[in-house]
Design an enzyme around this catalytic site. Sequence first.
Site, PDB file in Angstrom:
ATOM      1  N   LEU A 265       0.489  -9.058  -3.014  1.00 24.70           N
ATOM      2  CA  LEU A 265       1.785  -9.552  -2.551  1.00 24.70           C
ATOM      3  C   LEU A 265       2.162  -8.904  -1.228  1.00 24.70           C
ATOM      4  O   LEU A 265       2.735  -9.557  -0.352  1.00 24.70           O
ATOM      5  CB  LEU A 265       2.864  -9.270  -3.606  1.00 24.70           C
ATOM      6  N   TYR A 266       1.843  -7.631  -1.085  1.00 29.12           N
ATOM      7  CA  TYR A 266       2.100  -6.948   0.196  1.00 29.12           C
ATOM      8  C   TYR A 266       1.430  -7.702   1.339  1.00 29.12           C
ATOM      9  O   TYR A 266       2.046  -7.991   2.372  1.00 29.12           O
ATOM     10  CB  TYR A 266       1.586  -5.513   0.128  1.00 29.12           C
ATOM     11  N   ALA A 267       0.144  -8.032   1.156  1.00 29.69           N
ATOM     12  CA  ALA A 267      -0.584  -8.768   2.187  1.00 29.69           C
ATOM     13  C   ALA A 267       0.052 -10.126   2.447  1.00 29.69           C
ATOM     14  O   ALA A 267       0.159 -10.575   3.598  1.00 29.69           O
ATOM     15  CB  ALA A 267      -2.039  -8.928   1.770  1.00 29.69           C
ATOM     16  N   THR A 269       3.195 -10.964   2.113  1.00 30.37           N
ATOM     17  CA  THR A 269       4.444 -10.838   2.884  1.00 30.37           C
ATOM     18  C   THR A 269       4.153 -10.565   4.353  1.00 30.37           C
ATOM     19  O   THR A 269       4.893 -11.016   5.229  1.00 30.37           O
ATOM     20  CB  THR A 269       5.340  -9.727   2.315  1.00 30.37           C
ATOM     21  N   LYS A 270       3.083  -9.821   4.629  1.00 31.70           N
ATOM     22  CA  LYS A 270       2.729  -9.556   6.024  1.00 31.70           C
ATOM     23  C   LYS A 270       2.193 -10.813   6.703  1.00 31.70           C
ATOM     24  O   LYS A 270       2.472 -11.073   7.880  1.00 31.70           O
ATOM     25  CB  LYS A 270       1.703  -8.416   6.092  1.00 31.70           C
TER      26      LYS A 270
END
Length: 462
Positions: A265-267, A269-270
């Site tokens: 999810l971090y990736a 959002t980026k």
Amino acid sequence: MAPSLGFPSPSPPDNSKATLKQLSSYNSHLLRRVSSHKLLSISSTLLFRTAILLTLTLVLLFTLHYPSLLSHSLYLSSPHPSSPHRSLLSSNRRQSLNPLEIRRSATPTRTNGLSILVTGAAGFVGTHCSLALKARGDGVLGLDNFNSYYDPSLKRARQKLLHRNGVVIVEADINDAQMLIKLFQLVHFTHVLHLAAQAGVRYAMKSPQSYIQSNIAGLVSLLEVAAKNADPQPAIVWASSSSVYGLNTVSPFSESHRTDRPASLYAATKKAGEEIAHVYNHIYGLSLTGLRFFTVYGPWGRPDMAYFSFVHDIIDGKPINIFTNAKRDFTYIDDVVKGVIGALDSAKRSTGLPGGGKKTGPAELRVYNLGNTSPVPVTKMVSIIESLLGKKAKKNVVEMPSNGDVPYTHANVSLAHRDFGYQPTTDLGAGLKQFVKWYVEYYKLDVITKKKEKAKEKVASS
């Protein structure tokens, strides 16, 4: 009317004295009432004037004793409630700052210096970049919320370091548009270095909403204000991530490779941030540069990073987990700072008109890798740390979990080298040596001293 019968009409009784007496009594009562009302009115007027006089006196005294609170303060507040893991730059504090301090911090001291708003300034990369920019004479104003994703005391220590070097940090929420508008009204920033984000790959499994609020909503909030309220519009350099390459198997990772298969999810959002940047560049003419960082490490680093936790656990004698076949393109913080400054210096101006009006022409939209170009097995990193600490690690070799981590990263930095001379120079051994030195000093440990003593004993015995 009745006809007269010729008889004289009887005379009315003489009541004049009684009437006069009643009239006199009424007048006397009326006079007493009027006098009472006049006295009451006069008293009320005197009391009102006295209250006004006292209020003015108190205001005057307060102004003389606390002028900064009445005439020089900027109140910054957040609408968001506090939570144990609120997103980066979310804060429920109300802060009063002197606009003179803000302007002083943001004003460059060198000719043609930049005036930069650094979000996430109390973070790892933010602190190093702010110090380097301030040292060369640029104006730097920080923005952070000191959230509890990792130990806030480390962020406070970075804040003190920045303060000693003339950098003010505004503690506030980047999603607070009114606060951002006030800052852009106070300072005509030439650039924004947007580093604020909810970091970490694995934490997204526990708190997905914090990534949405910080990495997406926070970015939109900043771009909205920069596009519509800043005059002139600043050039913006912001932190994307090497995580956007996700499940990409082509190596080394190039900016032209696919980034539509994120593994966390971090990736995601980026990657969403890069698409949002395209929108604001296209519509509003914002100059935007995204930087894809590759596993940044070094002094003042993040405790949630592997190298940091490995040093901590090895010193404490705790076992560490090492993922099989994991390799990372570890990039030393000084090299990253040079890349960030190169991106800021080479960024072209935004082309949008004040107020979010029509842009005057196409604006610059860029994305770059900032890595070390030399992937190193995590096992080798552990060996280097063991050597520096003079202590063996208790290792548990485990399979890579399905929590968003990827087994391999490798940066192609030729584009950054071509456009602003980016060239990493620090190998992992030299970088970790600097980190361990800082770690021992910061946490006041004596492991290095003991290591030297053991080395001397070994030489003496031989």
